[in-house]
Motif scaffolding. Structure first.
Motif, PDB file in Angstrom:
ATOM      1  N   ASN A 597       0.845  -1.199   0.000  1.00  0.00           N
ATOM      2  CA  ASN A 597       0.000   0.000   0.000  1.00  0.00           C
ATOM      3  C   ASN A 597       0.878   1.245   0.000  1.00  0.00           C
ATOM      4  OD1 ASN A 597      -1.846   2.020   0.322  1.00  0.00           O
ATOM      5  ND2 ASN A 597      -2.848   1.155   2.114  1.00  0.00           N
ATOM      6  N   SER A 598       0.980   1.895  -1.137  1.00  0.00           N
ATOM      7  CA  SER A 598       1.843   3.069  -1.245  1.00  0.00           C
ATOM      8  C   SER A 598       1.300   4.263  -0.480  1.00  0.00           C
ATOM      9  CB  SER A 598       2.024   3.449  -2.723  1.00  0.00           C
ATOM     10  OG  SER A 598       0.777   3.775  -3.319  1.00  0.00           O
ATOM     11  N   GLN A 599       0.013   4.230  -0.097  1.00  0.00           N
ATOM     12  CA  GLN A 599      -0.572   5.336   0.655  1.00  0.00           C
ATOM     13  C   GLN A 599      -0.230   5.257   2.143  1.00  0.00           C
ATOM     14  OE1 GLN A 599      -2.063   7.742  -1.153  1.00  0.00           O
ATOM     15  NE2 GLN A 599      -1.441   6.420  -2.861  1.00  0.00           N
ATOM     16  N   ARG A 600       0.284   4.129   2.584  1.00  0.00           N
ATOM     17  CA  ARG A 600       0.697   3.984   3.981  1.00  0.00           C
ATOM     18  C   ARG A 600       2.126   4.485   4.130  1.00  0.00           C
ATOM     19  NH1 ARG A 600      -2.006  -0.037   7.139  1.00  0.00           N
ATOM     20  NH2 ARG A 600      -0.373   0.276   8.698  1.00  0.00           N
ATOM     21  N   VAL A 601       2.275   5.624   4.790  1.00  0.00           N
ATOM     22  CA  VAL A 601       3.616   6.157   5.007  1.00  0.00           C
ATOM     23  C   VAL A 601       4.417   5.163   5.836  1.00  0.00           C
ATOM     24  CG1 VAL A 601       4.943   8.020   6.054  1.00  0.00           C
ATOM     25  CG2 VAL A 601       2.792   8.517   4.897  1.00  0.00           C
ATOM     26  N   GLY A 602       5.609   4.833   5.350  1.00  0.00           N
ATOM     27  CA  GLY A 602       6.447   3.856   6.027  1.00  0.00           C
ATOM     28  C   GLY A 602       6.340   2.461   5.477  1.00  0.00           C
ATOM     29  N   SER A 603       5.354   2.212   4.601  1.00  0.00           N
ATOM     30  CA  SER A 603       5.255   0.892   3.992  1.00  0.00           C
ATOM     31  C   SER A 603       6.445   0.652   3.066  1.00  0.00           C
ATOM     32  CB  SER A 603       3.945   0.758   3.215  1.00  0.00           C
ATOM     33  OG  SER A 603       3.977   1.557   2.046  1.00  0.00           O
ATOM     34  N   ILE A 604       6.657  -0.592   2.727  1.00  0.00           N
ATOM     35  CA  ILE A 604       7.786  -0.934   1.860  1.00  0.00           C
ATOM     36  C   ILE A 604       7.656  -0.237   0.517  1.00  0.00           C
ATOM     37  CG2 ILE A 604       8.826  -2.839   0.565  1.00  0.00           C
ATOM     38  CD1 ILE A 604       8.191  -4.619   3.037  1.00  0.00           C
ATOM     39  N   LYS A 605       6.473  -0.277  -0.071  1.00  0.00           N
ATOM     40  CA  LYS A 605       6.294   0.368  -1.367  1.00  0.00           C
ATOM     41  C   LYS A 605       6.451   1.874  -1.266  1.00  0.00           C
ATOM     42  CE  LYS A 605       3.277   0.698  -5.398  1.00  0.00           C
ATOM     43  NZ  LYS A 605       1.983   0.328  -6.006  1.00  0.00           N
ATOM     44  N   SER A 606       5.972   2.471  -0.194  1.00  0.00           N
ATOM     45  CA  SER A 606       6.115   3.912  -0.009  1.00  0.00           C
ATOM     46  C   SER A 606       7.584   4.298   0.080  1.00  0.00           C
ATOM     47  CB  SER A 606       5.373   4.351   1.252  1.00  0.00           C
ATOM     48  OG  SER A 606       5.614   5.716   1.530  1.00  0.00           O
ATOM     49  N   ASN A 607       8.375   3.547   0.830  1.00  0.00           N
ATOM     50  CA  ASN A 607       9.805   3.849   0.938  1.00  0.00           C
ATOM     51  C   ASN A 607      10.515   3.686  -0.398  1.00  0.00           C
ATOM     52  OD1 ASN A 607       9.959   4.547   3.679  1.00  0.00           O
ATOM     53  ND2 ASN A 607      10.016   2.402   4.300  1.00  0.00           N
ATOM     54  N   LEU A 608      10.143   2.657  -1.140  1.00  0.00           N
ATOM     55  CA  LEU A 608      10.760   2.449  -2.453  1.00  0.00           C
ATOM     56  C   LEU A 608      10.392   3.578  -3.411  1.00  0.00           C
ATOM     57  CD1 LEU A 608      10.270  -1.399  -2.838  1.00  0.00           C
ATOM     58  CD2 LEU A 608      12.425  -0.188  -2.450  1.00  0.00           C
TER      59      LEU A 608
END
Length: 856
Positions: A597-608
């Motif tokens: 979930n890129s909308q979750r700050v701190g998620s793996i996809k968000s960090n990438l």
């Protein structure tokens, strides 16, 4: 790379190549005669296509797309760094004979000279307006006419450094100019990239065709720009000013900056102090002598032009007027792009040069003139209506495509404000062959050529940027670079071209050895390293959780609580698993969200995503291999998205392996291949700081809570597994899974590259090598005090004491307090680094070195 085309590529095959598509109606065919036989300049190309066949051409088409993607060649980059638009290129080059080119080249040189004279007149004597050659309404009503640039100081006779022209062929094959680009002409870098790619996928054809090279043109660019500041210094500092990473042509700006050897800067990287322009860098302020801009006129100076701009440099215009910096193309040159000028260009040419135009312009009619307006209204069905002021929102209206109702609305708009509109005749673009869907077909195309000023007048690039419509339904090719496919233009020389003699630059060796980077660049590299570490640590811990939850051994509730709670803490996605028994028993949805979930700050996809966004900001600093790995990382992210579309997949840890491998490849490449300059240093500081923070957080939230022996061993082994230290631990301590042994390996073991003390010692070494931008102070600087204190705290720690359970709190209180202290000190360190090297909050005077004070 070996091309399968035979060496005798210039010879015709026994069966002449006949056009595979029908003759066009009312349009010129670039490659084929009316009898559908191949035109002479195109025969070698068509022979190569015939010999390669459909399979060979398709293979080269796919190879070209891979090269473009690996090069990071994009256009109109979207806000999502995972899906940039790769530059569209057709591998069949567009061909022109040298004899035809020489005639066109002379016409383009004359036209560039004419536009230079127009600029100097409109911002000087204004004879064109006084003599009535050009209606004053066209100039004074145009927002691109900058009165602040009147009588601007310029160091050379030629003021318009760059000039580009959009060309079409009429039905007879004659070239006609449809528009001029004078503000910040784009496309030359894409033309160079096209040449690089096509010559790699069709090497034999390129080699044997004696195509005129582009290197001489770009060498002229370097020489011309260097001469612009010859009155200031013998070794000018030249920068390329870009609107930023999300400019549609950012790839070209970065590509040209690298090719020419100039720093790529944004408005925030520059500042005006005491009548001069300076670049804010790690070494303080460095004076800038020439700005090669890719920012529109009105956005370049918030103080005198558009105050809402975030792309310019406040005070730049005043410095340029004083002659203390040269901005090229000169500010105010956007005025010359108005299509209204074309209606009066023949008369202007006679007035300023006493010459007939060699290159005709498309028939143009300015609606502000009553006679021309009457003609437009009487013949509007056959005309194209354009705004007199070019901008991103302006659209051309092709009246032959309008319904009666739409046509009446257009006429009403023209009558309401005739000064604001220009009409032009419609000329269908000439048809040129392209490779599409495994076969050759034809598309209408236009050509953009490029000229640069030199000591004799103007040098024209012996090539250009050809563009064709994307489908047969598009009979019109946009003059913007989007919405079309590009082609490389080959000028076939009649003789073998000699190598260009490149003069040696008189650059002082002291300046040649200093890579003075803008603060913005090192800040993005710093955060690139931090986001990479965040993503890697989260991935490693997530894989460990999946293995434990799905393993053959029972994983009790207490172990689940600790490990899942640590996952929430490491990612910062709170409250997450904390104090939520139901979520701990059914963690799949939360774990899937933390992965994809890129909308979750701190998620793996968000960090990438954040890491890739930082990479886009410093694209010019990345090596070719790094760009390839980043593309592979994007592919792995898309694979994870597909795997997690319906929640957690069956074997979730395997879907993450590709991401971990790509991150390790980037880290290894940077460690083994990057020069140990400030760019590498700050990326390493970011990595080491974040790894230390995450390791301290991991120890704090996993080992500080006492558990029964089995669960304690599971948690300790999970922590060791997530930092790739479990095998080393077992070899060293056998099966004795004591917390103090784990702390020994993870905290104070200098041989472990993932231990806490290793990160702190590396940070201490890097801080010693950073430039000191502050005035010398007594004792250690605040950042060095923090790092030494953290190092001492870790070295003096009693591991047995840290592993003891506090009777009052029933936790390992000493461990919690120590890790909390280390985390706070590291976070303060990152703030100090940011203030000192990125934001320069210490104040402008402290950035100026003493040896510069006499020049300020």
């Amino acid at each position: 790379m070996t091309d399968t085309v035979a060496p005798s590529i210039t010879a015709l095959s026994e069966a002449p190549f006949v056009a595979p598509y029908a003759a066009p109606n009312h349009a010129f065919d670039e490659a084929f005669e009316d009898n559908r036989q191949t035109r002479l300049p195109w025969q070698a190309v068509m022979t190569a296509v015939q010999q390669l066949g459909s399979e060979g051409m398709q293979d080269r088409h796919l190879r070209a797309q891979r090269i473009l993607r690996d090069d990071g060649a994009t256009y109109n980059l979207k806000s999502d760094p995972l899906s940039p638009n790769v530059w569209a290129l057709d591998i069949i080059p567009q061909v022109m004979s040298e004899s035809e080119w020489r005639g066109l080249e002379a016409s383009l040189q004359q036209r560039a000279k004419l536009f230079d004279l127009i600029y100097k007149d409109l911002y000087g004597e204004q004879r064109l307006l006084k003599e009535g050659i050009l209606p004053s309404e066209i100039v004074f009503s145009h927002p691109g006419f900058l009165r602040q640039c009147h009588n601007m100081h310029w160091p050379s006779e030629t003021m318009l450094t760059f000039h580009a022209v959009d060309l079409v062929r009429d039905q007879t094959g004659r070239y006609i100019a449809t528009g001029d680009r004078t503000q910040a002409p784009s496309g030359a870098g894409y033309a160079l990239e096209n040449r690089t790619v096509v010559s790699r996928v069709l090497p034999s054809l390129f080699r044997d065709s004696q195509t005129m090279r582009l290197s001489g043109f770009f060498q002229t660019v370097r020489e011309t720009i260097s001469r612009l500041a010859s009155h200031i210094t013998e070794a000018p500092r030249i920068v390329v000013l870009t609107p930023g990473a999300y400019s549609s042509t950012y790839f070209e700006q970065a590509y040209l900056a690298n090719h020419l050897g100039y720093p790529l800067v944004q408005g925030g990287d520059l500042t005006v102090r005491n009548g001069k322009v300076w670049m804010k860098s790690l070494n303080g302020l460095s004076r800038v002598d020439v700005i090669l801009r890719r920012v529109d006129d009105t956005l370049c100076d918030q103080a005198e032009l558009r105050s809402e701009s975030i792309l310019g440099v406040p005070g730049l215009l005043e410095v340029a007027r004083q002659g203390n910096v040269v901005v090229t193309n000169p500010l105010g040159s956007g005025l010359l792009e108005t299509p209204a000028l074309l209606a009066f260009l023949p008369a202007i040419s006679q007035f300023l040069m006493g010459e007939e135009l060699l290159l005709p312009s498309v028939d143009s009619y300015w609606c502000g003139n009553q006679e021309q307006l009457n003609y437009v209204l009487a013949n509007i069905r056959n005309l194209i209506i354009k705004p007199a002021v070019r901008n991103l929102q302006s659209k051309s209206i092709y009246c032959h495509q309008l319904s009666d109702k739409e046509l009446q609305r257009t006429i009403a708009k023209i009558k309401a404000n005739p000064v604001a509109y220009v009409a032009q005749g419609y000329i269908p673009g000439s048809l040129t062959p392209i490779w599409d869907n495994g076969q050759m077909c034809a598309r209408p195309g236009i050509l953009r050529t490029f000229s640069v000023a030199n000591e004799q007048g103007y040098c024209v690039m012996p090539g250009g940027l050809a563009r064709v419509a994307e489908s047969t339904n598009h009979l019109i090719v946009s003059k913007n670079l989007s919405g079309s496919r590009s082609k490389d233009l080959w000028i076939l020389s009649d003789s073998a071209e000699t190598d260009t003699d490149i003069p040696l630059d008189n650059l002082p060796i002291s300046q040649a050895h200093v890579a003075n980077l803008p603060s913005r660049v090192v800040e993005n590299l710093f955060w690139f390293g931090r986001y990479a570490e965040r993503a890697e640590m989260s991935l490693r811990l997530m894989r460990t959780i999946f293995k434990q939850l799905n393993g053959i051994d029972h994983f009790p509730t207490e172990s689940r609580e600790v490990l899942l709670g640590a996952m929430s803490e490491i990612t910062g996605s709170l409250p997450g698993f904390q104090d939520d028994p139901e979520l701990i028993e059914n963690p799949n949805d939360e774990l899937a969200a933390l992965v994809a979930n890129s909308q979750r700050v701190g998620s793996i996809k968000s960090n990438l995503q954040q890491m890739l966004a930082c990479a886009e900001q410093v694209k010019e600093m990345l090596s070719a291999d790094t760009r390839i790995i980043l593309n592979e990382l994007r592919d792995h992210i898309h694979s994870v998205d597909r795997a997690y579309v319906n929640g957690l997949p069956a074997v979730p840890e395997e879907s993450l392996d590709g991401l971990v491998t790509s991150l390790l490849a980037i880290s290894g490449l940077n460690h083994e291949s990057m020069l140990r300059g400030m760019d590498w240093m700050f990326q390493e500081i970011g990595r080491r700081t974040e790894r230390a923070l995450l390791t301290a957080n991991l120890l704090k939230h996993t080992l500080s809570r006492p558990l029964p022996s089995l669960q304690q061993q599971q948690i300790l082994e999970s922590v060791l597994l997530s930092v790739e230290a479990l095998i080393s631990f077992r070899r060293r301590y056998r099966t004795r899974a004591r917390v103090s042994y784990g702390l020994d390996l993870l905290m104070i073991d200098r041989t472990n590259p993932r231990s806490l003390i290793y990160q702190i010692e590396q940070l201490r070494k890097y801080l010693e090598e950073l430039p000191q931008t502050e005035q010398t102070s007594l004792g250690l600087s605040p950042d060095k005090r923090l790092i030494i204190k953290s190092l001492n705290d870790i070295q003096l720690a009693d591991l047995e004491g840290l592993s003891q359970i506090d009777e009052t709190t029933q936790t390992r209180q000493q461990l919690t307090e120590l890790m909390t202290q280390v985390i706070e000190q590291l976070e303060k360190l990152t703030t100090l680094i940011s203030d000192k090297y990125f934001d320069h909050t210490a104040g402008p005077q402290q950035l100026i070195k003493a040896k510069w004070k006499n020049n300020v």
